[in-house]
Design an enzyme around this catalytic site. Structure first.
Site, mmCIF file in Angstrom:
data_model
loop_
_atom_site.group_PDB
_atom_site.id
_atom_site.type_symbol
_atom_site.label_atom_id
_atom_site.label_comp_id
_atom_site.label_asym_id
_atom_site.label_seq_id
_atom_site.Cartn_x
_atom_site.Cartn_y
_atom_site.Cartn_z
ATOM 1 N N GLN A 66 0.971 -1.190 -0.013
ATOM 2 C CA GLN A 66 0.094 0.007 -0.135
ATOM 3 C C GLN A 66 0.946 1.295 -0.034
ATOM 4 O O GLN A 66 1.966 1.330 0.654
ATOM 5 C CB GLN A 66 -0.795 -0.035 1.360
ATOM 6 N N SER A 115 4.156 -6.534 2.925
ATOM 7 C CA SER A 115 2.893 -6.282 3.655
ATOM 8 C C SER A 115 1.834 -6.795 2.460
ATOM 9 O O SER A 115 1.739 -7.994 2.142
ATOM 10 C CB SER A 115 2.619 -4.728 3.858
ATOM 11 N N LEU A 116 0.866 -6.014 1.884
ATOM 12 C CA LEU A 116 -0.155 -6.470 0.994
ATOM 13 C C LEU A 116 0.516 -7.231 -0.170
ATOM 14 O O LEU A 116 -0.066 -7.929 -0.447
ATOM 15 C CB LEU A 116 -0.774 -5.163 0.425
ATOM 16 N N ARG A 142 -9.238 -8.260 3.397
ATOM 17 C CA ARG A 142 -8.105 -7.694 4.291
ATOM 18 C C ARG A 142 -8.374 -6.334 4.565
ATOM 19 O O ARG A 142 -8.185 -5.635 5.567
ATOM 20 C CB ARG A 142 -6.756 -8.100 3.725
ATOM 21 N N HIS A 165 0.271 -3.450 11.123
ATOM 22 C CA HIS A 165 1.385 -4.172 11.645
ATOM 23 C C HIS A 165 1.658 -4.115 13.033
ATOM 24 O O HIS A 165 2.763 -3.814 13.702
ATOM 25 C CB HIS A 165 2.686 -4.098 10.778
ATOM 26 N N GLN A 180 0.965 -11.974 9.945
ATOM 27 C CA GLN A 180 1.507 -10.785 9.360
ATOM 28 C C GLN A 180 0.730 -9.384 9.764
ATOM 29 O O GLN A 180 1.427 -8.277 9.593
ATOM 30 C CB GLN A 180 1.459 -10.638 7.921
#
Length: 295
Positions: free
Chosen positions: A9, A88-89, A113, A198, A247
């Site tokens: 992102q 991440s994503l 998500r 996170h 995660q």
């Protein structure tokens, strides 16, 4: 060995993906399939929307995922990954690219998500900040001290040496920024994000996403996927699912991922998706690394 990496992102930009849609029949088919799955024309927002439109959570994460995965698939026979990773994503994009997830299932999980994270952000105001110019250990130490005093703040993204993003409550982030500047940070910059990604504040989203992940069929990938939570290569579907759930409240260990991929024989990193952030981070992690975008 060829490594393919996928951004997270923040990499989105107005007009993203329009060239793919117009030049590749495969891309057009996949984008139209995505419109059907999501129940709205995300292509209209991606191709014609403003930067502000693209910042909507329900758009940002699927948009970056779609651009990344479709960019890779449009390489055709040239796309032969020997290892993948995503920030991440981007881990979802990496899993689809490696064959651990089908395109449709990957998109559905990314959307689930995004919506779960949005809900968690609305439930408790929170934020993130980039810390520049301090060793990781010092940032971790300051975060631990503030946590012990009762405010939530944790390391969230280990991006490269000297660049770490922290995540937590607004009060915790404010205190950490002051303390880290006093400790010698060149910059402690609050980020324009919806919440504390996170971090433990994403626990409600983690529980919601876990149900969706457990209900989804994962396959053995055709190459190892280096995952965010431990920076290690994984091919076992059960391990991949567990790490994907973890995660949401654990830090992204990007520095360690790049170092491990290099140690395991990566000779070329190709970033698939919008922007050039990961190429830059990899070159800062190892100046000799061969990192580039799709030609």
């Amino acid at each position: 060995m060829k490594a393919y990496v996928f951004p997270g992102q923040g990499a989105q930009f107005a007009g993203m993906g329009k060239d793919l849609y117009e030049n590749y029949p495969l891309a057009k088919d996949l984008f139209e399939k995505a419109n059907e799955i999501l129940g709205f024309r995300i292509t209209d927002v991606m191709f014609e929307g403003t930067d502000e439109d693209l910042r909507q959570t329900k758009v940002t994460q699927p948009a970056v995922f779609l651009h990344s995965v479709i960019s890779a698939l449009c390489l055709g026979d040239d796309f032969q990954p020997e290892m993948t990773a995503g920030h991440s994503l981007g881990e979802f994009s990496a899993l689809v690219a490696a064959g651990a997830l089908d395109f449709e299932d990957g998109l559905k999980l990314v959307y689930a998500r995004a919506m779960a994270m949005q809900k968690a952000c609305e439930a408790q105001p929170s934020t993130m900040a980039a810390i520049i110019g301090l060793p990781d250990e010092k940032v971790e130490e300051v975060c631990a001290e503030i946590n012990a005093a009762g405010d939530v703040v944790v390391p969230a993204n280990f991006n490269c040496p000297g660049q770490l993003v922290i995540s937590g409550s607004i009060e915790g982030i404010n205190k950490a920024c002051e303390a880290l500047k006093a400790a010698g940070a060149k910059r402690a910059l609050p980020l324009k994000v919806g919440g504390a990604f996170h971090s433990p504040l994403m626990q409600p989203a983690k529980e919601e996403l876990e149900q969706a992940i457990n209900a989804t069929n994962f396959h053995t990938p055709k190459c190892p996927v280096y995952q965010n939570v431990d920076a290690l290569p994984h091919t076992d579907p059960a391990e991949i699912k567990a790490n994907l759930v973890a995660q949401l409240t654990a830090p992204v260990r990007w520095t360690q991922i790049a170092q491990r991929m290099l140690a395991d024989g990566a000779t070329e990193f190709t970033e698939c998706g919008p922007g050039t952030v990961l190429q830059g981070l990899i070159k800062r992690i190892d100046k000799t690394a061969n990192a580039h975008g799709i030609a």
